[in-house]
Design a protein around this motif. Structure first.
Motif, PDB file in Angstrom:
ATOM      1  N   ASP A  70       3.432   5.934  -2.523  1.00 32.84           N
ATOM      2  CA  ASP A  70       4.690   6.613  -2.825  1.00 32.84           C
ATOM      3  C   ASP A  70       4.794   6.919  -4.318  1.00 32.84           C
ATOM      4  N   ALA A  71       4.275   5.993  -5.137  1.00 28.30           N
ATOM      5  CA  ALA A  71       4.264   6.224  -6.595  1.00 28.30           C
ATOM      6  C   ALA A  71       3.386   7.438  -6.909  1.00 28.30           C
ATOM      7  N   ALA A  72       2.281   7.569  -6.187  1.00 30.52           N
ATOM      8  CA  ALA A  72       1.364   8.701  -6.416  1.00 30.52           C
ATOM      9  C   ALA A  72       2.083  10.023  -6.220  1.00 30.52           C
ATOM     10  N   ARG A  73       2.925  10.061  -5.194  1.00 25.95           N
ATOM     11  CA  ARG A  73       3.672  11.260  -4.803  1.00 25.95           C
ATOM     12  C   ARG A  73       4.595  11.766  -5.914  1.00 25.95           C
ATOM     13  N   TRP A  74       4.972  10.853  -6.847  1.00 25.45           N
ATOM     14  CA  TRP A  74       5.926  11.222  -7.898  1.00 25.45           C
ATOM     15  C   TRP A  74       5.249  11.682  -9.177  1.00 25.45           C
ATOM     16  N   ALA A  75       3.938  11.839  -9.125  1.00 20.35           N
ATOM     17  CA  ALA A  75       3.216  12.347 -10.305  1.00 20.35           C
ATOM     18  C   ALA A  75       3.568  13.813 -10.514  1.00 20.35           C
ATOM     19  N   PRO A  76       3.435  14.297 -11.753  1.00 18.27           N
ATOM     20  CA  PRO A  76       3.624  15.735 -11.975  1.00 18.27           C
ATOM     21  C   PRO A  76       2.442  16.497 -11.356  1.00 18.27           C
ATOM     22  N   SER A  77       2.702  17.748 -10.916  1.00 19.50           N
ATOM     23  CA  SER A  77       1.581  18.555 -10.413  1.00 19.50           C
ATOM     24  C   SER A  77       1.831  20.019 -10.721  1.00 19.50           C
ATOM     25  N   ALA A  78       0.764  20.762 -10.909  1.00 19.74           N
ATOM     26  CA  ALA A  78       0.867  22.181 -11.224  1.00 19.74           C
ATOM     27  C   ALA A  78       1.601  22.914 -10.096  1.00 19.74           C
ATOM     28  N   HIS A  79       2.575  23.735 -10.426  1.00 25.17           N
ATOM     29  CA  HIS A  79       3.477  24.450  -9.491  1.00 25.17           C
ATOM     30  C   HIS A  79       4.196  23.480  -8.541  1.00 25.17           C
ATOM     31  N   ASN A 130      -0.725   7.118 -11.508  1.00 22.61           N
ATOM     32  CA  ASN A 130       0.494   6.494 -10.961  1.00 22.61           C
ATOM     33  C   ASN A 130       0.131   5.356 -10.002  1.00 22.61           C
ATOM     34  N   MET A 131      -0.908   5.591  -9.182  1.00 22.77           N
ATOM     35  CA  MET A 131      -1.318   4.544  -8.230  1.00 22.77           C
ATOM     36  C   MET A 131      -1.754   3.281  -8.976  1.00 22.77           C
ATOM     37  N   LEU A 132      -2.548   3.478 -10.037  1.00 24.15           N
ATOM     38  CA  LEU A 132      -3.065   2.314 -10.779  1.00 24.15           C
ATOM     39  C   LEU A 132      -1.919   1.536 -11.426  1.00 24.15           C
ATOM     40  N   LEU A 133      -0.945   2.277 -11.958  1.00 23.72           N
ATOM     41  CA  LEU A 133       0.181   1.604 -12.618  1.00 23.72           C
ATOM     42  C   LEU A 133       1.083   0.916 -11.591  1.00 23.72           C
ATOM     43  N   ALA A 134       1.283   1.567 -10.454  1.00 23.70           N
ATOM     44  CA  ALA A 134       2.115   0.954  -9.408  1.00 23.70           C
ATOM     45  C   ALA A 134       1.437  -0.316  -8.895  1.00 23.70           C
ATOM     46  N   ALA A 135       0.122  -0.248  -8.707  1.00 20.85           N
ATOM     47  CA  ALA A 135      -0.618  -1.436  -8.233  1.00 20.85           C
ATOM     48  C   ALA A 135      -0.423  -2.580  -9.232  1.00 20.85           C
ATOM     49  N   HIS A 136      -0.565  -2.256 -10.505  1.00 22.68           N
ATOM     50  CA  HIS A 136      -0.398  -3.270 -11.554  1.00 22.68           C
ATOM     51  C   HIS A 136       1.017  -3.862 -11.501  1.00 22.68           C
ATOM     52  N   ALA A 137       2.009  -3.002 -11.340  1.00 18.93           N
ATOM     53  CA  ALA A 137       3.403  -3.470 -11.304  1.00 18.93           C
ATOM     54  C   ALA A 137       3.645  -4.418 -10.125  1.00 18.93           C
ATOM     55  N   LEU A 138       2.899  -4.202  -9.030  1.00 21.03           N
ATOM     56  CA  LEU A 138       3.078  -5.025  -7.826  1.00 21.03           C
ATOM     57  C   LEU A 138       2.221  -6.293  -7.845  1.00 21.03           C
ATOM     58  N   GLY A 139       1.469  -6.489  -8.930  1.00 22.28           N
ATOM     59  CA  GLY A 139       0.591  -7.663  -9.005  1.00 22.28           C
ATOM     60  C   GLY A 139      -0.726  -7.447  -8.283  1.00 22.28           C
ATOM     61  N   LEU A 140      -1.023  -6.189  -7.943  1.00 22.88           N
ATOM     62  CA  LEU A 140      -2.310  -5.869  -7.310  1.00 22.88           C
ATOM     63  C   LEU A 140      -3.297  -5.457  -8.392  1.00 22.88           C
ATOM     64  N   GLY A 141      -4.577  -5.486  -8.041  1.00 24.29           N
ATOM     65  CA  GLY A 141      -5.608  -4.931  -8.915  1.00 24.29           C
ATOM     66  C   GLY A 141      -6.125  -3.653  -8.276  1.00 24.29           C
ATOM     67  N   ALA A 142      -6.637  -2.761  -9.118  1.00 23.21           N
ATOM     68  CA  ALA A 142      -7.171  -1.497  -8.605  1.00 23.21           C
ATOM     69  C   ALA A 142      -8.246  -0.999  -9.550  1.00 23.21           C
ATOM     70  N   ILE A 151       0.857  -1.199   0.000  1.00 24.33           N
ATOM     71  CA  ILE A 151       0.000   0.000   0.000  1.00 24.33           C
ATOM     72  C   ILE A 151       0.891   1.246   0.000  1.00 24.33           C
ATOM     73  N   THR A 152       1.934   1.197   0.813  1.00 28.05           N
ATOM     74  CA  THR A 152       2.853   2.334   0.899  1.00 28.05           C
ATOM     75  C   THR A 152       3.538   2.579  -0.442  1.00 28.05           C
ATOM     76  N   GLU A 153       3.904   1.485  -1.110  1.00 32.81           N
ATOM     77  CA  GLU A 153       4.563   1.607  -2.423  1.00 32.81           C
ATOM     78  C   GLU A 153       3.634   2.301  -3.429  1.00 32.81           C
ATOM     79  N   VAL A 154       2.364   1.924  -3.402  1.00 31.52           N
ATOM     80  CA  VAL A 154       1.375   2.524  -4.313  1.00 31.52           C
ATOM     81  C   VAL A 154       1.235   4.021  -4.023  1.00 31.52           C
TER      82      VAL A 154
END
Ligand SMILES: Cc1cc2nc3c(=O)[nH]c(=O)nc-3n(C[C@H](O)[C@H](O)[C@H](O)COP(=O)(O)O)c2cc1C
Length: 211
Positions: free
Chosen positions: A36-45, A139-151, A31-34
């Protein structure tokens, strides 16, 4: 092409929305990995206007699912949907959320976004925050997929933000945007069709030049 390119391109095509999960819990590190991946998304400013509420407690999941279903029942009823259909839809919704091992409520905050005196720029700024939050969810959805999780990404909280804020006792600046279900997949859905590139892309100008 970089070494990682084939794996990344394959992963983003192979990711599917998973709506049925095995009952086994998801290890906290996953869950933490998912998140953490979210945190690395681009964001305005680089304002990172996302906030996440992780829900693993069954009683909280149930209360949230039931209260959202109640709000949905109200909307469906005013749309004139027959009672039997409302019952089917709302019960399926409660089952969907309570059977997911983890729910992540994704919220938006305008706290670190820019403020403007005029409505037009305020609206644009809010859209930028929504777009940033959406990038984090992808990012969360892709990280979940990479970890073998579904989302799966659910929009339900958008339709009853006050209900969600109440149940989860959210601070007033948090705007519920989406509920992400997470768990080990118990289905292998076929890829839903995609529009061909020719329908969604034009090079240089949208309108074909005559002659
Ligand atoms: C903004 C957004 C809202 C969505 N809301 C829901 C939803 O409420 N219920 C649901 O079952 N799927 C929902 N989805 C998932 C889409 O149905 C799914 O992404 C789409 O059908 C393509 O399938 P795929 O994700 O497997 O490629 C949502 C997706 C997005 C991006």
């Amino acid at each position: 092409m970089g070494e990682e390119a084939p794996a990344i391109l394959k992963a983003l095509r192979a990711r599917r929305s998973i709506r049925v999960f095995k009952p086994e819990p998801v290890p906290r590190e996953f869950i933490t990995e998912v998140l953490d991946a979210a945190r690395w998304a681009p964001s305005a400013h680089n304002a990172q206007p996302w906030r996440f509420v992780v829900i693993t407690n069954d009683a909280v999941k149930r209360e949230l699912a039931m209260k959202m279903a109640e709000a949905w029942r109200h909307d469906l009823s005013s749309d004139g949907v027959p009672e039997q259909r409302i019952k089917e839809l709302t019960e399926a919704s409660v089952r969907r959320f309570t059977s997911a091992p983890v729910l992540v409520l994704v919220c938006l905050t305008m706290k670190d976004m820019h403020s403007y005196p005029d409505e037009s720029r305020r609206r644009a700024e809010h859209v930028m925050a929504v777009q940033s939050v959406a990038a984090a969810i992808q990012n969360m959805l892709l990280a979940a997929h990479a970890l073998g999780l579904g989302a799966c990404w659910f929009c339900a909280p958008l339709f009853c933000p006050d209900v969600v804020k109440n149940v989860l006792r959210l601070p007033s600046d948090l705007e519920p945007q989406a509920l992400i279900t997470l768990g080990f997949p118990a289905e292998e859905p076929k890829p839903p069709p995609r529009k061909p590139l020719s329908e969604v892309v034009r090079w240089n100008y949208w309108e074909e030049k005559e002659g």
